[in-house]
Scaffold this active site. Structure first.
Site, mmCIF file in Angstrom:
data_model
loop_
_atom_site.group_PDB
_atom_site.id
_atom_site.type_symbol
_atom_site.label_atom_id
_atom_site.label_comp_id
_atom_site.label_asym_id
_atom_site.label_seq_id
_atom_site.Cartn_x
_atom_site.Cartn_y
_atom_site.Cartn_z
ATOM 1 N N ASP A 122 0.842 -1.182 0.000
ATOM 2 C CA ASP A 122 0.000 0.000 0.000
ATOM 3 C C ASP A 122 0.886 1.243 0.000
ATOM 4 O O ASP A 122 1.861 1.297 0.751
ATOM 5 C CB ASP A 122 -0.848 -0.007 1.291
ATOM 6 C CG ASP A 122 -2.317 0.169 1.019
ATOM 7 O OD1 ASP A 122 -2.665 1.211 0.444
ATOM 8 O OD2 ASP A 122 -3.095 -0.723 1.395
ATOM 9 N N ASP A 230 -3.329 4.381 -2.626
ATOM 10 C CA ASP A 230 -4.469 4.806 -1.811
ATOM 11 C C ASP A 230 -5.102 6.085 -2.375
ATOM 12 O O ASP A 230 -4.385 7.038 -2.711
ATOM 13 C CB ASP A 230 -3.955 5.069 -0.383
ATOM 14 C CG ASP A 230 -5.064 5.223 0.633
ATOM 15 O OD1 ASP A 230 -5.812 4.254 0.835
ATOM 16 O OD2 ASP A 230 -5.175 6.307 1.248
ATOM 17 N N GLU A 284 -6.740 2.911 -6.053
ATOM 18 C CA GLU A 284 -8.015 2.994 -5.330
ATOM 19 C C GLU A 284 -8.696 4.304 -5.713
ATOM 20 O O GLU A 284 -8.081 5.368 -5.598
ATOM 21 C CB GLU A 284 -7.786 2.956 -3.814
ATOM 22 C CG GLU A 284 -9.094 2.821 -3.059
ATOM 23 C CD GLU A 284 -9.098 3.423 -1.660
ATOM 24 O OE1 GLU A 284 -9.943 3.040 -0.846
ATOM 25 O OE2 GLU A 284 -8.268 4.314 -1.384
ATOM 26 N N HIS A 356 -10.653 -3.904 3.983
ATOM 27 C CA HIS A 356 -10.504 -3.440 5.366
ATOM 28 C C HIS A 356 -11.384 -2.224 5.675
ATOM 29 O O HIS A 356 -11.445 -1.785 6.804
ATOM 30 C CB HIS A 356 -9.036 -3.098 5.619
ATOM 31 C CG HIS A 356 -8.583 -1.931 4.779
ATOM 32 N ND1 HIS A 356 -8.491 -1.992 3.408
ATOM 33 C CD2 HIS A 356 -8.239 -0.667 5.118
ATOM 34 C CE1 HIS A 356 -8.106 -0.824 2.945
ATOM 35 N NE2 HIS A 356 -7.940 0.004 3.956
ATOM 36 N N ASP A 357 -12.034 -1.658 4.640
ATOM 37 C CA ASP A 357 -12.887 -0.484 4.836
ATOM 38 C C ASP A 357 -14.377 -0.815 4.772
ATOM 39 O O ASP A 357 -15.216 0.078 4.931
ATOM 40 C CB ASP A 357 -12.617 0.558 3.741
ATOM 41 C CG ASP A 357 -11.262 1.231 3.886
ATOM 42 O OD1 ASP A 357 -10.730 1.268 5.009
ATOM 43 O OD2 ASP A 357 -10.745 1.710 2.856
HETATM 44 O O1 ISL Z 1 -13.742 3.778 4.399
HETATM 45 C C1 ISL Z 1 -14.432 4.431 3.666
HETATM 46 C C2 ISL Z 1 -15.813 4.713 3.958
HETATM 47 O O2 ISL Z 1 -16.078 4.253 5.216
HETATM 48 C C3 ISL Z 1 -13.945 4.916 2.402
HETATM 49 O O3 ISL Z 1 -14.633 6.020 1.978
HETATM 50 C C4 ISL Z 1 -12.471 5.205 2.525
HETATM 51 O O4 ISL Z 1 -12.256 6.287 3.381
HETATM 52 C C5 ISL Z 1 -11.929 5.498 1.180
HETATM 53 O O5 ISL Z 1 -12.160 4.374 0.432
HETATM 54 C C6 ISL Z 1 -10.440 5.756 1.246
HETATM 55 O O6 ISL Z 1 -9.804 4.671 1.831
HETATM 56 C C7 ISL Z 1 -8.427 4.648 1.961
HETATM 57 O O7 ISL Z 1 -7.892 5.848 2.457
HETATM 58 C C8 ISL Z 1 -8.233 6.197 3.802
HETATM 59 C C9 ISL Z 1 -8.081 5.035 4.780
HETATM 60 O O8 ISL Z 1 -8.700 5.354 5.990
HETATM 61 C C10 ISL Z 1 -8.655 3.755 4.238
HETATM 62 O O9 ISL Z 1 -8.403 2.688 5.124
HETATM 63 C C11 ISL Z 1 -8.026 3.531 2.902
HETATM 64 O O10 ISL Z 1 -8.400 2.302 2.317
HETATM 65 C C12 ISL Z 1 -7.317 7.309 4.181
HETATM 66 O O11 ISL Z 1 -6.000 6.927 3.886
#
Ligand code: ISL
Ligand code: CA
Length: 593
Positions: A122, A230, A284, A356-357
């Site tokens: 990541d 990310d 992403e 994980h989200d």
């Molecule tokens: O988790 C989300 C909604 O609950 C998503 O909107 C998420 O914030 C978005 O996909 C971005 O995610 C990524 O960046 C974030 C981090 O918190 C997430 O874990 C990561 O996957 C900030 O770095």
């Protein structure tokens, strides 16, 4: 560093050993392999501190090999500011001691390569932690030469007197509240699309872009094979930072910025690795349109190899993720099909139902009570037989379900904690807040992997940093390894099917039903070969639509029925079937059941 040429054989066709390789269209490994996402914090704890770590990941490489996946994507393991489980990076080129050492990282990479498994890490460069030295320097003075590496603006003039509270624009943070924090020392605000401890980097600054490139290359030089970038669609902020009015508008506005494509194109041409040539780049892209995802991943442009999209995980979202709307029947299939058609033909999709989200897929899209195994298998069948690269999130392969939250003390995620504080302050009932977090909170995905039914679930001998789901006693990987009919074995079969049958990787996609409230069906074609998938994505039986599958061979049915070619009259709840028309010379699919 020792030689890291993989010796893994079969899973490695497409990876060049040694010499630099051109980016040849069509033979990339990721078209026929499955990626497995590891969230290291919750995978395996090797040293008994209750937190998963890199040696823990290494202790389970056999699990990846047994499943047959072609790559492992590791969520962040870097030193961090401690608010977003590593997505707030305080040092881009190091390992957080909680997770291990750089030596342990190299050993893990080596071990995975020796098993023929690629390593994707990541990379978080929309923002850093506010504890990163870049930000410390940037914040130290308006004249510091790194001031411009972040996005600083004076208070909005003529708006609430231009005082603190007069944010430069109306952008809201993903984690609640304004996306700006006032810095009293300099009298300016800095932008953070996420937490205030996650300041956004300024990609218009050439030195910043060069520093980012160098940090990425530093990992590629350690023989990493790919990068998961990310929120990469958010890096290019529009000139003048105009108001956005709403969260979706903001995401669309940021994603539509043409500068995004120039940044990505420059990255693509500047990154390389000695072992595998160009790295695999997974972007992403929350809130990006299919057009943007398609453009970035098109074979002509090749800025990214694949895009992670979000429409299908926002079907139950109201105005915010916490205002849930009833899950609209039939929309899952239609939404997946839309991305297959709009992106999958010219570009490339990462395919996923959990991460994980996101809450656990079987709880959100399936039925984790009456039809847990059956719905988990059917969801996997549908997803994996699409065109794109499937991503299995740890535990999904054993139908891990949402956690039964009974107290806010069990919540760990900053996003859920912020929501709870706001909602309770606004008068919401505690039970309602718990219900909502239990349904969509990110902690559902972050409970420890359920390896076995023992007290610590095979994750740790210590108290875990987040509670283990009590259902691990019955739902775990060890039990399912011993059961050829389990969800786990079904995932293994799907992975093998993609590898052995080019139609799964390369076939075209066409939906066979559209907007049906329960049934989703599609056909893949490659030359004279034909693959048909039909699935009832609901808890109720339904008459089966006529799909003209009489002339095809049924190769999979869930639940099992006698393998026969006659048409189906009725689809039971969560029933799915896969049919194929073989052509001369076809290999038979591996039977791993
Ligand atoms: O988790 C989300 C909604 O609950 C998503 O909107 C998420 O914030 C978005 O996909 C971005 O995610 C990524 O960046 C974030 C981090 O918190 C997430 O874990 C990561 O996957 C900030 O770095
Ligand atoms: Ca540990």
């Amino acid at each position: 560093m020792s030689s890291r040429t993989p010796t893994g054989g079969a899973s490695n066709q497409g990876a060049a050993g040694g010499s630099q390789r051109d980016r040849t269209i069509g033979d990339e490994w990721w078209r026929r392999e499955v990626v497995y996402q590891v969230y290291p914090r919750s995978f395996v704890d090797s040293n008994g501190d209750g937190i998963g770590d890199l040696d823990g990941v290494r202790s389970r490489v056999d699990h990846f090999s047994w499943l047959g996946v072609g790559a492992v994507w590791l969520s962040p393991f870097y030193p961090s500011g401690g608010v977003d489980n590593g997505y707030d990076v305080a040092n881009y080129c190091a390992v957080d001691p909680v997770y291990g050492t750089l030596d342990q990282f190299d050993t893990l990479v080596d071990r995975l390569h020796r098993s023929g498994i690629r390593v994707i890490i990541d990379q978080i460069y929309n923002h850093s932690s506010d504890e990163h030295p870049w930000f410390t320097a940037s914040r130290s003075s308006v004249t510091d030469n790194q001031r411009d590496w972040y996005i600083w603006r004076p208070p909005r003039r003529g708006h609430r007197g231009g005082e603190p509270g007069a944010e430069p624009n109306d952008w809201q943070s993903f984690f609640g509240g304004p996306a700006w924090t006032f810095d009293a020392a300099s009298g300016e605000y800095y932008l953070h699309l996420f937490h205030r401890k996650q300041p956004d980097l300024n990609w218009t600054n050439r030195d910043l872009r060069e520093a980012v490139r160098r940090a990425m290359q530093w990992w590629l030089d350690r023989d990493v094979d790919g990068l998961r970038l990310d929120v990469i669609n958010l890096i290019a902020k529009p000139a003048g930072l105009p108001d956005a009015a709403s969260h979706p508008d903001l995401l669309a506005m940021l994603s539509a910025n043409p500068a995004l494509h120039s940044y990505l194109a420059a990255l693509r041409t500047s990154l390389g690795s000695r072992r595998t040539g160009p790295p695999t780049l997974i972007g992403e892209m929350p809130g990006a349109s299919a057009d943007v995802a398609s453009l970035a991943t098109s074979t002509e442009r090749g800025e990214l190899d694949m895009a992670i999209s979000f429409d299908h995980v926002e079907l139950d979202r109201g105005e915010t993720k916490w205002d849930r709307v009833p899950f609209p029947g039939g929309r899952l299939g239609t939404t997946l099909a839309k991305w297959q058609l709009d992106v999958g033909q010219t570009g490339w999709n990462a395919l996923y139902l959990s991460s994980h989200d996101q809450p656990r897929a079987v709880s959100r899209f399936g039925d984790d009570e009456a039809h847990r195994a059956r719905s988990a298998k059917t969801l996997a069948t549908v997803l994996h037989l699409h065109r794109g690269t499937p991503v299995v999130y740890q535990g999904e392969e054993a139908a891990m379900a949402n956690y039964p939250f009974s107290s806010l003390d069990e919540v760990r995620d900053v996003e859920s904690m912020n929501y709870a504080a706001d909602a309770l302050a606004g008068g919401a009932r505690r039970e309602h807040v718990l219900d909502v977090i239990g349904a969509v909170g990110r902690d559902n995905a972050r409970t420890p992997v359920q390896w076995d039914g023992s007290h610590g679930g095979g994750f740790s001998h210590a108290d875990p940093w987040i509670s283990m789901n009590p259902d691990h006693v019955d739902w775990n990987i060890a039990v399912q390894r011993g059961d050829g009919e389990s969800v786990l074995h079904h995932y293994r079969w799907l992975v093998a099917l993609r590898r052995r049958w080019p139609i799964v990787a390369d076939g075209t996609f066409e939906p066979l039903v559209w907007n049906h409230p329960q049934v989703y069906a599609f056909v893949r074609e490659l030359g004279a070969q034909r693959l048909v998938v039909v699935a009832n994505l609901s808890d109720a039986g339904t008459p089966a639509p006529d799909l003209g599958v009489e002339t095809l061979d049924l190769i999979h049915s869930n639940p099992d029925v006698e393998l026969r070619t006659s048409p189906i009259d009725v689809l039971e709840p969560w029933e799915s079937r896969v049919w194929i028309r073989r052509v001369d010379g076809d290999a038979r699919p591996v039977d791993v059941h």
